[in-house]
Design an enzyme around this catalytic site. Sequence first.
Site, PDB file in Angstrom:
ATOM      1  N   LYS A  69     -14.675   2.511  11.886  1.00 40.65           N
ATOM      2  CA  LYS A  69     -14.511   2.091  10.488  1.00 40.65           C
ATOM      3  C   LYS A  69     -15.174   0.732  10.273  1.00 40.65           C
ATOM      4  O   LYS A  69     -15.065  -0.160  11.118  1.00 40.65           O
ATOM      5  CB  LYS A  69     -13.005   2.031  10.178  1.00 40.65           C
ATOM      6  N   SER A 144      -7.863   5.074   3.287  1.00 42.06           N
ATOM      7  CA  SER A 144      -9.124   4.393   3.170  1.00 42.06           C
ATOM      8  C   SER A 144     -10.100   4.693   4.306  1.00 42.06           C
ATOM      9  O   SER A 144     -11.278   4.379   4.181  1.00 42.06           O
ATOM     10  CB  SER A 144      -8.893   2.876   3.118  1.00 42.06           C
ATOM     11  N   SER A 168      -3.638   5.065   5.657  1.00 42.42           N
ATOM     12  CA  SER A 168      -5.093   5.242   5.657  1.00 42.42           C
ATOM     13  C   SER A 168      -5.698   5.952   6.853  1.00 42.42           C
ATOM     14  O   SER A 168      -6.902   6.224   6.855  1.00 42.42           O
ATOM     15  CB  SER A 168      -5.779   3.887   5.497  1.00 42.42           C
TER      16      SER A 168
HETATM   17  N1  GLN Z   1      -3.686   3.799   0.065  1.00 43.30           N
HETATM   18  C1  GLN Z   1      -2.910   2.661   0.451  1.00 43.30           C
HETATM   19  C2  GLN Z   1      -3.458   1.431  -0.246  1.00 43.30           C
HETATM   20  O1  GLN Z   1      -4.310   1.589  -1.043  1.00 43.30           O
HETATM   21  C3  GLN Z   1      -2.929   2.490   1.933  1.00 43.30           C
HETATM   22  C4  GLN Z   1      -4.214   1.960   2.410  1.00 43.30           C
HETATM   23  C5  GLN Z   1      -4.229   1.730   3.894  1.00 43.30           C
HETATM   24  O2  GLN Z   1      -3.420   2.263   4.634  1.00 43.30           O
HETATM   25  N2  GLN Z   1      -5.159   0.884   4.304  1.00 43.30           N
HETATM   26  O3  GLN Z   1      -3.034   0.360  -0.014  1.00 43.30           O
END
Ligand code: GLN
Length: 473
Positions: A69, A144, A168
């Site tokens: 990532k 994400s 995410s």
């Molecule tokens: N979708 C969640 C957010 O927008 C979690 C994102 C994540 O786990 N990095 O914060």
Amino acid sequence: MTDIVALTAAQAAEAVASGELDRAELFETYRGRAAADELNAFLWVADAAPSRNGAGGPGPLGGVPLGVKDLFCTEGVPSQAGSKILQGYRPPYTATVVRKLEEAGSPLLGKTNQDEFAMGSSNENSAYGPVLNPWDRSRVPGGSSGGSAAAVAAGTAPWALGTDTGGSIRQPAALCGIVGLKPTYGSCSRFGMIAFASSLDQAGPLTRDVTDAALLFRHMVGRDERDATSIEFPEEVRLPSAQRLDGVRLGVPDDLGGEGVEPGVMARFEATLQIARDLGASIERVALPHADYGLSAYYVLAPAEASSNLARFDGVRYGLRRDANDLLTMYTQTRHDGFGAEVKRRILIGTYALSSGYYDAYYGRAQRVRTKIADDFNAAFERVDLIVTPTSPAVAFELGSKTADPLAMYLNDYFTVPFSLAGIPGISIPCGLSDGLPVGFQLAGPAFSENRVLDAAYALEQAIGFDNSAARA
Ligand code: GLN
């Protein structure tokens, strides 16, 4: 000749160890596939296997290349966290988990696309464009860590690293029909991970199957003196082998209700519970009375931490700088141009929640809710071994369908966020299809129970027999 892409990462590592597969050929096969990626899953692809992988043997990870990532710092390689404000930033050092995996024989294949600073559930918040879901290119891969999930599902990476702050890793794994493990907070070093919400962020594997997840995770864990919140994993991470679930008590939370869950997702979840029963597990209802407040607490705490973490992007130290006649204008113009809309929204929410006069009402209260959620889990784990839920209330949705409604987007994390707030491990495994799209099944356990979680996930995986090869076709 072996069909290299048909092999799981563990199988490929074994084939390299036994001499059946040449690791340069393995790397080149995936390098070529990643370079030809049509899903926008990669932001950078290696030209060749790094030379440090050339020395010595293939290592326990057999030279199987790794998608990483974008928010992991990788020395000399663009590390932009999906943000324009870090465009072209090449760090002078490598994140601890990436370095550990390289040393164990998994060289860097490429950097994968993501929501900007890991804020999002659809990968549509990337400054470098959305990622497409390999099952249906008109749909999102989840976020994400959407680039990592799409790459593994599409077979452009054999396995990949993601990070999970509120879901995410697990949610994109679910939407792409692969396995995603969010480890216990502190089990893997956060050193070199560009921070979103430091008390929640954890690195973890996105893989084709549970064995690959265990294998990668085994080489990620450990205390790192450069991350004071990291801790030694208390036991060896084992490769899973359980065939049955006899005596395993699975808890289904009463309080995380079915409201808002797609019927097709619920049907696959119920069918998987039946498979678990057939394997010998008992299913019990458990109470998590505060879990329903998870999202509300998370969307105060995570933005609060983000507003503080992102203060460092000011045009002075890294990436983008907008020239101006005075310092304040340089700061504001750089941040205005460099951050996307969702990141700005979080900075505003977080700054507000932390401001004097509101601190107790928002941040303080959200912390107390977090403690209550953690207490709920502790009480539940007195009665059951693992807690299970659907990973995501919905299958992969159409690109653009939720971008105008942040609250609808935030609901994607309804099932994953409570576990993140409690710091405990959770895994998503594919449990079937709904309308031709993958559905994820989440299993979570107490802190440092990864071996148990992986074993149960493995037994279920064998019985479910999910075929994810369609996404690689
Ligand atoms: N979708 C969640 C957010 O927008 C979690 C994102 C994540 O786990 N990095 O914060």
